[in-house]
Structure formats: C-alpha cells, structure tokens
Design a protein around this motif. Structure first.
Motif, PDB file in Angstrom:
ATOM      1  N   UNK A 225     -17.565  18.147 -14.153  1.00  0.00           N
ATOM      2  CA  UNK A 225     -18.723  17.601 -14.865  1.00  0.00           C
ATOM      3  C   UNK A 225     -20.020  17.800 -14.090  1.00  0.00           C
ATOM      4  N   UNK A 226     -19.931  18.404 -12.904  1.00  0.00           N
ATOM      5  CA  UNK A 226     -21.118  18.698 -12.128  1.00  0.00           C
ATOM      6  C   UNK A 226     -21.379  17.734 -10.987  1.00  0.00           C
ATOM      7  N   UNK A 227     -20.512  16.765 -10.793  1.00  0.00           N
ATOM      8  CA  UNK A 227     -20.654  15.829  -9.689  1.00  0.00           C
ATOM      9  C   UNK A 227     -20.086  16.479  -8.429  1.00  0.00           C
ATOM     10  N   UNK A 228     -20.859  16.475  -7.360  1.00  0.00           N
ATOM     11  CA  UNK A 228     -20.363  16.979  -6.081  1.00  0.00           C
ATOM     12  C   UNK A 228     -19.386  15.978  -5.494  1.00  0.00           C
ATOM     13  N   UNK A 229     -18.292  16.464  -4.917  1.00  0.00           N
ATOM     14  CA  UNK A 229     -17.270  15.582  -4.360  1.00  0.00           C
ATOM     15  C   UNK A 229     -16.957  16.011  -2.930  1.00  0.00           C
ATOM     16  N   UNK A 230     -17.041  15.064  -2.003  1.00  0.00           N
ATOM     17  CA  UNK A 230     -16.556  15.284  -0.641  1.00  0.00           C
ATOM     18  C   UNK A 230     -15.353  14.370  -0.473  1.00  0.00           C
ATOM     19  N   UNK A 231     -14.234  14.959  -0.137  1.00  0.00           N
ATOM     20  CA  UNK A 231     -12.973  14.232  -0.033  1.00  0.00           C
ATOM     21  C   UNK A 231     -12.508  14.200   1.418  1.00  0.00           C
ATOM     22  N   UNK A 232     -12.330  13.011   1.946  1.00  0.00           N
ATOM     23  CA  UNK A 232     -11.732  12.823   3.268  1.00  0.00           C
ATOM     24  C   UNK A 232     -10.323  12.335   2.992  1.00  0.00           C
ATOM     25  N   UNK A 233      -9.324  13.131   3.341  1.00  0.00           N
ATOM     26  CA  UNK A 233      -7.954  12.813   2.913  1.00  0.00           C
ATOM     27  C   UNK A 233      -6.933  13.374   3.887  1.00  0.00           C
ATOM     28  N   UNK A 234      -5.930  12.565   4.214  1.00  0.00           N
ATOM     29  CA  UNK A 234      -4.831  13.014   5.062  1.00  0.00           C
ATOM     30  C   UNK A 234      -3.670  13.604   4.267  1.00  0.00           C
ATOM     31  N   UNK A 235      -3.658  13.399   2.960  1.00  0.00           N
ATOM     32  CA  UNK A 235      -2.619  13.982   2.112  1.00  0.00           C
ATOM     33  C   UNK A 235      -2.971  15.455   1.916  1.00  0.00           C
ATOM     34  N   UNK A 236      -2.382  16.308   2.754  1.00  0.00           N
ATOM     35  CA  UNK A 236      -2.706  17.730   2.753  1.00  0.00           C
ATOM     36  C   UNK A 236      -2.451  18.382   1.401  1.00  0.00           C
ATOM     37  N   UNK A 237      -1.361  18.038   0.744  1.00  0.00           N
ATOM     38  CA  UNK A 237      -1.067  18.632  -0.560  1.00  0.00           C
ATOM     39  C   UNK A 237      -2.156  18.308  -1.575  1.00  0.00           C
ATOM     40  N   UNK A 238      -2.578  17.051  -1.621  1.00  0.00           N
ATOM     41  CA  UNK A 238      -3.637  16.644  -2.545  1.00  0.00           C
ATOM     42  C   UNK A 238      -4.936  17.368  -2.204  1.00  0.00           C
ATOM     43  N   UNK A 239      -5.316  17.348  -0.941  1.00  0.00           N
ATOM     44  CA  UNK A 239      -6.575  17.962  -0.527  1.00  0.00           C
ATOM     45  C   UNK A 239      -6.597  19.460  -0.807  1.00  0.00           C
ATOM     46  N   UNK A 240      -5.529  20.142  -0.464  1.00  0.00           N
ATOM     47  CA  UNK A 240      -5.464  21.591  -0.690  1.00  0.00           C
ATOM     48  C   UNK A 240      -5.499  21.913  -2.179  1.00  0.00           C
ATOM     49  N   UNK A 241      -4.859  21.068  -2.982  1.00  0.00           N
ATOM     50  CA  UNK A 241      -4.847  21.293  -4.428  1.00  0.00           C
ATOM     51  C   UNK A 241      -6.194  21.086  -5.091  1.00  0.00           C
ATOM     52  N   UNK A 242      -7.085  20.348  -4.453  1.00  0.00           N
ATOM     53  CA  UNK A 242      -8.370  20.023  -5.067  1.00  0.00           C
ATOM     54  C   UNK A 242      -9.556  20.777  -4.487  1.00  0.00           C
ATOM     55  N   UNK A 243      -9.481  21.116  -3.221  1.00  0.00           N
ATOM     56  CA  UNK A 243     -10.667  21.589  -2.500  1.00  0.00           C
ATOM     57  C   UNK A 243     -11.001  23.049  -2.759  1.00  0.00           C
ATOM     58  N   UNK A 244     -12.299  23.333  -2.740  1.00  0.00           N
ATOM     59  CA  UNK A 244     -12.796  24.711  -2.750  1.00  0.00           C
ATOM     60  C   UNK A 244     -12.944  25.214  -1.318  1.00  0.00           C
ATOM     61  N   UNK A 245     -13.197  24.277  -0.402  1.00  0.00           N
ATOM     62  CA  UNK A 245     -13.361  24.587   1.009  1.00  0.00           C
ATOM     63  C   UNK A 245     -12.797  23.425   1.812  1.00  0.00           C
ATOM     64  N   UNK A 246     -12.231  23.731   2.976  1.00  0.00           N
ATOM     65  CA  UNK A 246     -11.646  22.680   3.810  1.00  0.00           C
ATOM     66  C   UNK A 246     -12.179  22.768   5.234  1.00  0.00           C
TER      67      UNK A 246
END
Length: 90
Positions: free
Chosen positions: A37-58
């Motif tokens: 929807x155009x909202x920028x998201x910064x995710x701090x997360x230890x769940x590697x599977x979740x983070x990798x599945x969502x992120x454009x950059x890590x």
C-alpha cells in the motif's frame, strides 16, 4: 495505529515474538499488505524465515556492528550470520 493516522513508515520491533505459526503467517500477510500500500516497513526480527520471506534487503548486526547487508536469502548462508544467530562454531 500508525496506518490509521496516515503514517508513511512503520518500525516493527520483534512483532512475531510469542506468536504461533498461524499467527506469524497472518502477520506476514499484514506486513506485505502494508508494504504494497506504499507504507515503508523496517522490520527488526529474529525469526529468520519470516524476515527472509518479507524483506527486500537485509542487514544483520552483532553487538550493534553490521556483519551482513544484502539479499535476504544470502543471509541464510552467510557464515557471520550463522555464527551470530544460529550458534555455529567460531
């Protein structure tokens, strides 16, 4: 709340902590919807599977020092990330 108030960027700090597998799946869909929807998201997360599945950059930090920056899937095979987060022998 940030989205309801017209926020254009959200920082999520460990949003999956304590969630079940199904709840994590729902959370992932919500985060994906925010980003689409155009909202920028910064995710701090230890769940590697979740983070990798969502992120454009890590970026991975160890004691506040960047040890990895790049494609999310590459984080999984990076030795420094493995040592810091998965307990691989140093």
């Amino acid at each position: 709340m940030a989205c309801a108030n017209g926020g254009s960027f959200v920082l999520l700090d460990e949003p999956a902590a304590g969630l079940s597998k199904d709840e994590r799946r729902i959370l992932g869909a919500l985060i994906t919807g925010l980003a689409r929807s155009g909202v920028g998201v910064m995710l701090v997360e230890h769940d590697l599977d979740l983070a990798i599945g969502l992120a454009d950059m890590a970026t991975a930090l160890e004691r506040g020092v960047p040890i990895f920056s790049g494609e999310p899937v590459a984080a999984r095979t990076d030795m420094r990330v493995s040592e810091a987060f998965l307990g691989a022998a140093r």
